[in-house]
Design an enzyme around this catalytic site. Structure first.
Site, PDB file in Angstrom:
ATOM      1  CE  LYS A  43      41.395  47.035  41.579  1.00  0.00           C
ATOM      2  NZ  LYS A  43      42.887  47.049  41.687  1.00  0.00           N
ATOM      3  CB  THR A  77      46.085  46.963  43.778  1.00  0.00           C
ATOM      4  OG1 THR A  77      46.856  47.894  44.548  1.00  0.00           O
ATOM      5  CG2 THR A  77      45.612  45.844  44.697  1.00  0.00           C
ATOM      6  CE  LYS A  94      47.048  48.450  48.254  1.00  0.00           C
ATOM      7  NZ  LYS A  94      47.100  49.055  46.907  1.00  0.00           N
TER       8      LYS A  94
END
Length: 290
Positions: free
Chosen positions: A240, A97, A172
């Site tokens: 993150k 990701t 995502k």
């Protein structure tokens, strides 16, 4: 049998690479900590390499699942990077990701080297990786995606192309935005039940089949009630990911007020020492405020 390389053997990559071997593929792995790559090879009967380039040499598909943008660049680029070892026509599949910006950057670098690049971040957590039932959201050229689809189905229950390069990463981001709001709502609801003197398990037994029900409710309510957060996706990694979401939203002129607020709530969890707790630990913050 297809020759594959897998770069990055964290809680997701380790079992994902194992599924490739279980499906009969020839797999060489690389991990920054070489002892982990050796352990994987001993456990699964595959091979391990000391650099991404060595792992990628001769591979038809090279998969990566590392930490962040810089980690991804480090295994793709440079003299020891995967691109230096990949043959023309091979396909790089990135399960990390990361930002859509680095995805497009590496897509261009790969294309210049005669290599295809598919961004394919995953959702489903450690359990999904171990059980081979991940959701894989993909971006990239249609032909490259179709070639890689069967390989990704070794560990993905749902594998789908959403558009051109970067579309997988953008999808995502949608996933993480939705999860953040859902977990905060679940945390508030369960905390409210606790303070009202209700039994969380009995409450969830009644409401989980209705409109309030969710995967998080079904799979996390008991551990949340037990104050147990040692499984699933860590708060450090969620922050993150939410940082990527907020940065991209700012670039696109999109307002994400709830996501920004929950990101700060996760920061509070980190201050409680919960950086490695799973994301359902938002309820821990509420208990700490009592």
């Amino acid at each position: 049998m297809t020759k594959c390389a897998f770069l990055g053997l964290g809680v997701m990559g380790y079992p994902m690479a194992g599924h490739l071997v279980a499906q009969g593929h020839d797999v060489t792995v690389y991990n920054r900590t070489a002892t982990k790559a050796q352990a994987w090879a001993n456990a699964h009967g595959g091979k391990w390499a000391v650099t991404p380039r060595e792992a990628a040499e001769g591979a038809d598909f090279v998969m990566a699942c590392v930490g962040n943008d810089d980690d991804l660049r480090s295994v793709v680029l440079g003299a020891d990077g995967a691109l230096a070892g990949m043959r023309e026509g091979a396909i790089f599949v990135d399960h990390t990701t990361v930002s859509a910006a680095v995805t497009r950057e590496l897509y261009d670098q790969a294309k210049a080297a005669g290599v295809s690049f598919v961004d394919a971040p995953v959702s489903g957590g450690q359990a999904g990786a171990e059980n081979g039932v991940l959701s894989v959201m993909c971006g990239g050229d249609p032909d490259a995606y179709l070639s890689a689809e069967t390989i990704m189905q070794c560990y993905g229950r749902t594998v789908k192309r959403l558009g051109d390069s970067g579309a997988g990463q953008l999808t995502k981001m949608v996933n993480q935005i939705c999860i953040a709001g859902l977990v905060q709502g679940l945390s508030e609801g369960l905390h409210f039940a606790e303070k009202a003197g209700l039994d969380i398990r009995e409450v969830v037994d009644v409401i989980q089949g209705g409109a309030a029900g969710s995967w998080q409710m079904v799979n996390r309510h008991q551990t949340m009630a037990d104050d147990h957060f040692d499984h699933g996706f860590a708060v450090d990694w969620m922050r993150k990911d939410l940082g990527i979401c907020l940065e991209t939203a700012n670039e696109n002129g999109v307002s994400l007020p709830t996501t920004a607020l929950i990101d700060q709530f996760y920061k509070d969890v980190q201050k409680l020492g919960g950086g490695r707790w799973d994301t359902s630990s938002l309820i821990k913050r509420l208990r700490a405020l009592d």
